[in-house]
Design an enzyme around this catalytic site. Structure first.
Site, mmCIF file in Angstrom:
data_model
loop_
_atom_site.group_PDB
_atom_site.id
_atom_site.type_symbol
_atom_site.label_atom_id
_atom_site.label_comp_id
_atom_site.label_asym_id
_atom_site.label_seq_id
_atom_site.Cartn_x
_atom_site.Cartn_y
_atom_site.Cartn_z
ATOM 1 N N LYS A 134 -28.293 43.622 6.153
ATOM 2 C CA LYS A 134 -27.123 43.406 6.996
ATOM 3 C C LYS A 134 -26.138 42.496 6.271
ATOM 4 C CE LYS A 134 -26.213 41.904 11.786
ATOM 5 N NZ LYS A 134 -26.890 41.373 12.986
ATOM 6 N N LEU A 183 -20.343 39.399 14.790
ATOM 7 C CA LEU A 183 -21.767 39.679 15.028
ATOM 8 C C LEU A 183 -22.146 39.693 16.503
ATOM 9 C CD1 LEU A 183 -23.288 37.257 12.317
ATOM 10 C CD2 LEU A 183 -22.564 39.630 12.011
ATOM 11 N N SER A 209 -26.191 43.834 16.782
ATOM 12 C CA SER A 209 -25.176 43.866 15.753
ATOM 13 C C SER A 209 -25.680 44.422 14.423
ATOM 14 C CB SER A 209 -24.652 42.437 15.540
ATOM 15 O OG SER A 209 -25.681 41.546 15.143
ATOM 16 N N ILE A 230 -29.758 37.366 17.877
ATOM 17 C CA ILE A 230 -29.529 36.197 18.712
ATOM 18 C C ILE A 230 -29.445 36.578 20.189
ATOM 19 C CG2 ILE A 230 -26.986 36.222 18.684
ATOM 20 C CD1 ILE A 230 -27.102 33.153 18.262
ATOM 21 N N GLY A 231 -29.411 37.888 20.456
ATOM 22 C CA GLY A 231 -29.371 38.347 21.837
ATOM 23 C C GLY A 231 -29.900 39.761 22.009
ATOM 24 N N GLY A 232 -30.393 40.332 20.902
ATOM 25 C CA GLY A 232 -30.882 41.709 20.927
ATOM 26 C C GLY A 232 -30.435 42.496 19.718
ATOM 27 N N SER A 233 -29.896 41.820 18.707
ATOM 28 C CA SER A 233 -29.211 42.501 17.610
ATOM 29 C C SER A 233 -30.113 43.189 16.599
ATOM 30 C CB SER A 233 -28.292 41.516 16.883
ATOM 31 O OG SER A 233 -27.205 41.166 17.696
#
Length: 552
Positions: A134, A183, A209, A230-233
């Site tokens: 990434k 992101l 992301s 950080i939240g589902g990326s």
């Protein structure tokens, strides 16, 4: 003498320059002009433009490639060239590549082949394995935009820690993959690279992301890659494209050397992790990184060795106990997701050595309130500053995430302390609930997203993944089946419970999402990555997951 200050280029010009770098990197590898396709499904297209040898190489798993190179059946150079070619084609189909690194990759592969010829053995456990990365994970001398046009002039002084470890293990870094603006969305769209599409159906998002990674891997343009979450990326892209994606707990993998606008803010911490078409790819990644003992040189990594030799599941002869969370109580999963979960549960109930219990969502509304404040404790000001520094426009989804979501506010210092305190108390209370209500429960299986891969621009609800960022629990996404418009028909009688539920219900359309992978998520307690993978391997073997080949 009057010095005329140099005028900063417009954001559009900066983007043109960045895209020109990307385009040249791809042209060096493959000049094929692909004909237009009449179908939204492009999974099979690369096979039409590759030799049988390149097809065989690129459709091999990470673990098989490592074994074949070690056995001298393949060379690192042949494998690298095959993946470069397939990655170039994948990009032309889905816009998934930030840039290729052909000179670096081929030079590296030749060095590895020379090492093998000289020493008669591989240089490390990943000798010759191509790995995609990434774009915000640092590569020496390359930009670190993190999706901001205004950051395109930022250059990484060195390879990120995790990249160095992979290189020391013998890997070949050959591709950087697309990411969204800043992101911060579960889709992959930025003013730098445009929109990345899902190869199963280009009308759908590959997630975010780390969506460039998932689109590339779904087209077999990479056997293994680095994402961040950080939240589902990591989990959103893996779920949307039928892959395996692991979000570890923080402290297991080294984070140093990447770029993100919120670096230094510790209200919700992100983590790097693997995405792969195979579970074996996830395992070989984790084992390689942690067995390098990264804590010796990085105090941000906990000194916990890779504990895959210990049996965490059947101690004292107990069964594997799986908790099932059907809904988080805020957004009801779509019929396709519920069907996948039901099929998994029904087969688990018939499996020997497995107990299945119900796990009711715990205080999800409170979790969302905490997350909303802690993702943007400055009220989104820093993010807005970085967007506005170049004059580029806000993407609607990042505007929603960090500006327009109800509950976002600029917190005082006391407010940050108060909400961080609530985070810690929520973590404590959740663990007490687990230990008191279901002390025998080893793992939880639940949805990863309310729907299968959504249409572009509609991924607003993060609750099923971000909950486990709040808790800092390791979570693995895995493929189960595919959307079937007849079996997964929309319930037109359903009455949504709230705004988020209404949004998810409105944007579920099994006809438009036909053929999209349907994936689920499995979760263990904090720092129990080895137990999580052991549990899932047993589940996978006992019930035959996935039920449908989600990459076919």
């Amino acid at each position: 003498m009057t010095v005329v200050p140099q005028q900063k280029p417009s954001w559009q010009e900066s983007v043109r320059q960045a895209q020109a770098i990307r385009d040249r990197s791809i042209e060096k590898v493959d000049a094929t002009v692909l004909p237009g396709t009449n179908t939204a499904r492009v999974i099979d297209v690369p096979r039409q433009h590759l030799s049988q040898t390149d097809q065989a190489i690129t459709e091999s798993s990470a673990e098989a490639l490592v074994a074949s190179i070690a056995a001298r059946k393949l060379t690192a150079t042949a494998v690298t060239n095959a993946f470069l070619r397939r990655a170039a084609i994948a990009h032309k189909l889905t816009n998934c590549v930030y840039e290729l690194l052909p000179e670096r990759a081929i030079t590296r592969a030749k060095e590895l082949d020379h090492y093998f010829a000289k020493h008669g053995k591989p240089s490390g456990p990943l000798h010759g394995l191509p790995i995609s990365i990434k774009a915000h994970v640092g590569i020496k001398g390359r930009d670190l935009s993190a999706g901001f046009v205004g950051w395109l002039d930022r250059t990484s002084p060195d390879d990120a820690n995790i990249v160095k470890i992979l290189l020391d293990a013998g890997a070949v870094v050959y591709a950087r993959t697309t990411e969204p603006q800043g992101l911060m969305m579960l889709e992959t769209c930025s003013n730098i690279t445009g929109t990345t599409t899902n190869p199963h159906n280009t009308a759908l998002t590959p997630g975010g992301s780390s969506g460039g990674e998932s689109a590339l891997q779904a087209l077999h343009g990479s056997p293994l890659g680095i994402g961040s979450d950080i939240g589902g990326s990591i989990r959103s892209p893996a779920a949307n494209c039928g892959l395996y994606g692991l979000k570890p707990s923080t402290g297991r993998l080294p984070p140093v050397g990447g770029s993100a606008y919120c670096r230094g803010c510790e209200t919700i911490l992100g983590t790097l992790g693997p995405i792969s078409p195979t579970l074996g790819g996830v395992e070989i990644f984790m084992k390689t990184i942690i067995e390098s003992r990264p804590w010796v040189n990085n105090s941000m990594v906990l000194p916990i060795p890779w504990r895959d030799q210990e049996n965490y599941i059947h101690q004292d002869g107990k069964n594997l106990t799986v908790g099932v969370m059907w809904t988080d109580g805020v957004v009801t999963p779509a019929p396709a997701v519920t069907r996948a979960l039901n099929e998994v549960v029904e087969r688990l109930k018939l499996a020997k050595g497995v107990d299945v219990i119900e796990w009711k969502a715990y205080q999800q509304k409170e979790a969302l309130e905490i997350l909303t404040r802690l993702y943007a404790p400055d009220g989104g000001k820093a993010f807005a500053k970085h967007v506005e520094s170049s004059g580029e426009p806000f993407n609607p989804l990042t505007a929603w995430t960090l500006r327009d979501t109800p509950g976002i506010e600029e917190l005082s210092h006391q407010g940050v302390w108060d909400w961080t305190g609530k985070r810690e108390m929520f973590r404590y209370a959740y663990l007490q609930e687990w230990n008191s209500v279901a002390p025998e429960m080893d793992v939880i299986i639940c949805p990863a997203f309310p729907t299968p891969a959504p249409l572009h621009g509609t991924s607003r609800y993060w609750g099923y993944t971000s909950l486990f960022n709040l808790l800092d629990y390791p979570a693995l996404v895995f493929p189960v089946t595919k959307v079937d418009p007849e079996r997964d028909a929309k319930d037109i009688t359903y009455t949504p419970k709230n705004e988020f539920d209404s949004w998810a219900h409105e944007h579920y359309d099994p006809v438009k999402q036909v053929g999209a992978p349907v994936s689920l998520q499995i979760v263990a307690k904090r720092l129990e990555e080895e137990k999580l993978l052991q549990a899932f391997k047993e589940i996978k073997e006992k019930i035959g997951l996935p039920f449908v080949d989600c990459l076919a």
